[in-house]
Write an enzyme that holds these catalytic residues in place. Structure first.
Site, PDB file in Angstrom:
ATOM      1  N   ASP A   1       0.868  -1.339   0.106  1.00 17.78           N
ATOM      2  CA  ASP A   1       0.074  -0.254   0.037  1.00 17.78           C
ATOM      3  C   ASP A   1       0.952   1.345  -0.067  1.00 17.78           C
ATOM      4  OD1 ASP A   1      -1.968  -1.955   0.232  1.00 17.78           O
ATOM      5  OD2 ASP A   1      -2.776  -1.077   1.762  1.00 17.78           O
TER       6      ASP A   1
ATOM      7  N   LYS B   1      -7.031  -4.577  -3.011  1.00 22.38           N
ATOM      8  CA  LYS B   1      -7.806  -5.276  -2.048  1.00 22.38           C
ATOM      9  C   LYS B   1      -8.966  -4.126  -1.541  1.00 22.38           C
ATOM     10  CE  LYS B   1      -4.059  -3.853   1.224  1.00 22.38           C
ATOM     11  NZ  LYS B   1      -4.649  -3.068   2.034  1.00 22.38           N
TER      12      LYS B   1
ATOM     13  N   CYS C   1      -1.873  -2.189   7.831  1.00 22.53           N
ATOM     14  CA  CYS C   1      -1.672  -3.206   6.373  1.00 22.53           C
ATOM     15  C   CYS C   1      -0.326  -3.931   6.738  1.00 22.53           C
ATOM     16  CB  CYS C   1      -2.018  -2.533   5.217  1.00 22.53           C
ATOM     17  SG  CYS C   1      -3.947  -1.991   5.421  1.00 22.53           S
TER      18      CYS C   1
END
Length: 196
Positions: A9, A103, A145
């Site tokens: 990310d 995602k 994450c």
């Protein structure tokens, strides 16, 4: 041994100036680029994930569309599919990435393992197919994450290393706690320059 690198990310919305920007995000993007340039040959597989949320949706309660987010379970609007905020940070060179995973498409998702590539394939299957036994994890955010992705890799029997100089977190306290939890769970917590 076969090894993968997970780049979690590293997106505009998670770096300085973004909807959920963290301090140090831009430096992490540049650091990962430099690291990958020097170490690409160390990895049989490089996977990069992005939050990729559905527009005009609370994404299963993940995004607070009405009222204030609690910054635990609900978050401001971020990483909406196709917007500049959802794109990789420009300091991150993704030319060495083998698999791109999206995602959170309509649902809450933190771990890279919850995403799919453009063919709908899950990372766990790709790791199994390629016989990947070791995973190094870098990216954003340490306490969310990155933590979730590393814990899932451990749960799936991989030897995991979190590269501390190539991650950035939401808050110092929760990031420190996340790294401690990962270490307790069996991950190696060390800088990218540590001996292999």
């Amino acid at each position: 041994m076969t090894r993968a690198l997970f780049i979690v990310d590293v997106q505009n919305d998670f770096t300085e100036g973004g909807a959920l920007g963290v301090d140090g995000g831009t430096a992490v993007a540049a650091g990962i680029t430099a690291y990958l340039s020097a170490h690409r040959a160390d990895y049989d597989l490089v996977v990069a994930s992005r939050d990729w949320h559905t527009a005009d949706s609370d994404n299963g309660g993940h995004i607070a569309l009405a009222g204030e987010p609690d910054y635990v379970e609900t978050w401001p609007v971020h990483c909406i599919a196709g917007t500049p905020g959802a794109e990789y940070h420009p300091a991150l060179d993704v030319s060495g990435v083998d698999v791109h995973v999206k995602k959170g498409q309509g649902v809450p998702a933190y771990s890279l393992f919850e995403g799919v590539d453009d063919d709908g394939r899950h990372v766990a299957a790709l790791l199994d197919e390629r016989g990947i036994l070791e995973v190094d994890v870098v990216g954003i955010a340490t306490d969310y994450c990155v933590r979730a992705s590393a814990l899932d890799a451990i749960e799936r029997g991989r030897v995991v290393r979190v590269l501390t100089d190539l991650v950035a977190g939401v808050a110092p306290e929760s990031s420190t706690a996340a790294l401690a939890e990962l270490g307790h769970s069996g991950a190696r917590i060390e800088a990218s320059g540590a001996a292999r």
